[in-house]
Enzyme design. Structure first.
Site, short mmCIF file in Angstrom:
data_model
loop_
_atom_site.label_atom_id
_atom_site.label_comp_id
_atom_site.label_asym_id
_atom_site.label_seq_id
_atom_site.Cartn_x
_atom_site.Cartn_y
_atom_site.Cartn_z
N ASP A 1 -80.73 -46.98 -49.61
CA ASP A 1 -79.73 -48.04 -49.81
C ASP A 1 -80.22 -49.27 -49.06
OD1 ASP A 1 -77.63 -49.77 -49.76
OD2 ASP A 1 -76.09 -48.26 -49.36
N PHE B 1 -73.24 -46.59 -44.07
CA PHE B 1 -72.26 -47.31 -44.89
C PHE B 1 -72.83 -47.50 -46.28
CE2 PHE B 1 -70.22 -50.94 -46.82
CZ PHE B 1 -68.89 -50.68 -46.59
N LYS C 1 -76.00 -57.53 -52.45
CA LYS C 1 -75.87 -58.66 -51.53
C LYS C 1 -76.76 -59.88 -51.86
CE LYS C 1 -73.34 -56.52 -47.90
NZ LYS C 1 -73.32 -55.11 -47.58
C1 LIG Z 1 -72.46 -54.02 -48.19
C2 LIG Z 1 -73.08 -52.70 -48.40
C3 LIG Z 1 -72.65 -51.87 -49.46
C4 LIG Z 1 -71.49 -52.21 -50.35
O1 LIG Z 1 -71.69 -53.37 -51.09
P1 LIG Z 1 -70.45 -54.07 -51.81
O2 LIG Z 1 -71.07 -55.17 -52.61
O3 LIG Z 1 -69.53 -54.57 -50.73
O4 LIG Z 1 -69.79 -53.04 -52.65
C5 LIG Z 1 -73.33 -50.67 -49.62
N1 LIG Z 1 -74.35 -50.31 -48.83
C6 LIG Z 1 -74.77 -51.09 -47.81
C7 LIG Z 1 -75.94 -50.66 -46.99
C8 LIG Z 1 -74.14 -52.30 -47.55
O5 LIG Z 1 -74.54 -53.05 -46.53
#
Ligand SMILES: *Cc1c(COP(=O)(O)O)cnc(C)c1O
Length: 397
Positions: free
Chosen positions: A221, A136, A250
């Site tokens: 990520d 994700f 986050k």
């Molecule tokens: C939450 C998340 C995103 C997206 O972040 P947003 O602030 O919602 O755009 C991307 N990569 C990972 C691993 C995430 O957990």
């Protein structure tokens, strides 16, 4: 139901299946709803409120900065932005930081930076990025195209071209996918939304080796698992494998929206003036909050404590698996991100816990995810595990 929920149902876009509650106050691991009922929060705003709700150092930093300067744009320098960049670089592999406002934007910046790095070195045509199934990376078109879960693509195709997906933990699939057009590999060291699946150090070591061999930009990520969540400031530091680019968001702002792309100079130098930008990115108020968050995470014993609490949660969840082998199929995680793989829909367990005023969030269909604040108390961990045990007991009998 309260007026906030009613009004929301009428006027707010229906992109979320929300729990029927409106929160009005938070402190530490606790939230209070409109009627003054107290909830124990093991979601932390989806890994955002790492220091709990309304941590004093963050609130004070925001208040202080808000009185001085709210915004300038990136045509000028501000102290909070330069300070956060310095802290991030001095405590990681990175040489430079590009600031954004969310996770998806950090991923977009990584996407563009990786392509541009390759373009400057090798010319056009070397643009492909390899991502993993179950991953994700966010919801904007570039980030969505990297996300390896078809359910999120529905109705939005065609996606951004030049992305290939391979199964995680499969080095031969990755080797096969690498071709003359490949420029980068992106992965989450622990796949969060995809079901809390940690990637093995062996696999990541091989990925790093392949990226070195083919001069591919390796992007981690760490939007969900960075910033102390695994008991290390960055998840990669617990694995001993360094990326070339790393995305954060986050937890970075302690509750304010901010994201960042960290990278080595060699790769970040592809982002020359005019190549990429963000009006709000690195906003002084968000950066003042981020500075307070980082200083707290880097404080004496903070991360050791996260590891100790994580070990307690892990042990308790393992015990649940032993007690309910038909219901709990697997327990996965690190530090204070854990997933309970169930033999039934995780939403059911999350709903039963919600009735007991405990907040948890599924990660996929059958995994219940625990993301407590990193400041969670030992007795709060015990309380949540006891509630899960009770619900599983009712279900099992
Ligand atoms: C939450 C998340 C995103 C997206 O972040 P947003 O602030 O919602 O755009 C991307 N990569 C990972 C691993 C995430 O957990």
């Amino acid at each position: 139901m309260g007026i906030i929920v009613d009004r929301g149902e009428i006027y707010v876009a229906r992109t979320y299946q929300r729990f029927p509650v409106a929160f009005v106050r938070g402190q530490g691991s606790r939230l209070w709803d409109e009627e003054g009922r107290e909830y124990l929060d093991f979601v932390s705003g989806i890994a955002v409120c790492a220091l709990g709700h309304c941590p004093e150092v963050v609130v004070e930093a925001i208040k202080d900065q808000a009185q001085r300067l709210l915004h300038t744009s990136n045509l000028y320098w501000t102290a909070p932005q330069t300070e956060v960049a310095q802290i991030l670089c001095e405590n990681s592999f990175a040489d430079r930081v590009f600031f954004v406002n969310s996770g998806a934007e950090a991923v977009e910046a990584a996407f563009k930076c990786a392509r541009r790095y390759s373009y400057q070195k090798y010319g056009p045509g070397r643009h492909e990025i390899i991502a993993l199934w179950h991953s994700f990376h966010g919801r904007t078109m570039g980030a969505l195209s990297l996300t390896g879960q078809r359910k999120y693509w529905e109705g939005f195709e065609p996606l951004v071209p030049g992305v290939k997906h391979v199964p995680p933990e499969d080095i031969s699939a990755l080797t096969e996918a690498i071709g003359p057009a490949t420029c980068a590999v992106i992965l989450e060291p622990i796949q969060g939304e995809g079901g809390v699946r940690p990637l093995s150090a062996d696999y990541l070591l091989e990925v790093r080796r392949l990226c070195d061999e083919h001069d591919l930009v390796l992007i981690f990520d760490e939007i969900q698992v960075g910033l102390g969540r695994t008991g290390h400031l960055f998840a990669y530091q617990g694995l001993g494998i360094e990326p070339d680019l790393l995305t954060l968001a986050k937890a970075l702002g302690g509750g304010l929206p901010i994201g960042a792309l960290l990278g080595r100079e060699r790769v970040m130098s592809a982002l020359v003036p005019g190549s990429h930008a963000s009006t709000f990115g690195g906003n002084p108020v968000a950066c003042a909050a981020a500075k307070a968050v980082l200083e707290t995470l880097l404080g004496p014993d903070f991360l050791d404590e996260v590891r100790l609490k994580g070990a307690q949660l892990a042990k308790a969840l393992e015990r649940l698996r032993r007690d309910f082998p038909e219901l709990v199929l697997d327990v996965r995680g690190r530090g204070l991100i854990w997933g309970l793989e169930l033999s039934f829909p995780a939403k059911e367990l999350a709903d039963r816990l919600f009735e007991r005023r405990i907040l948890t969030v599924p990660a996929g269909e059958k995994v219940l995810r625990f993301l407590p604040p990193l400041t969670v108390a030992y007795r709060e961990i015990d309380a949540v595990v006891a509630a899960v045990k009770e619900v599983l007991g009712e279900r099992g009998s």
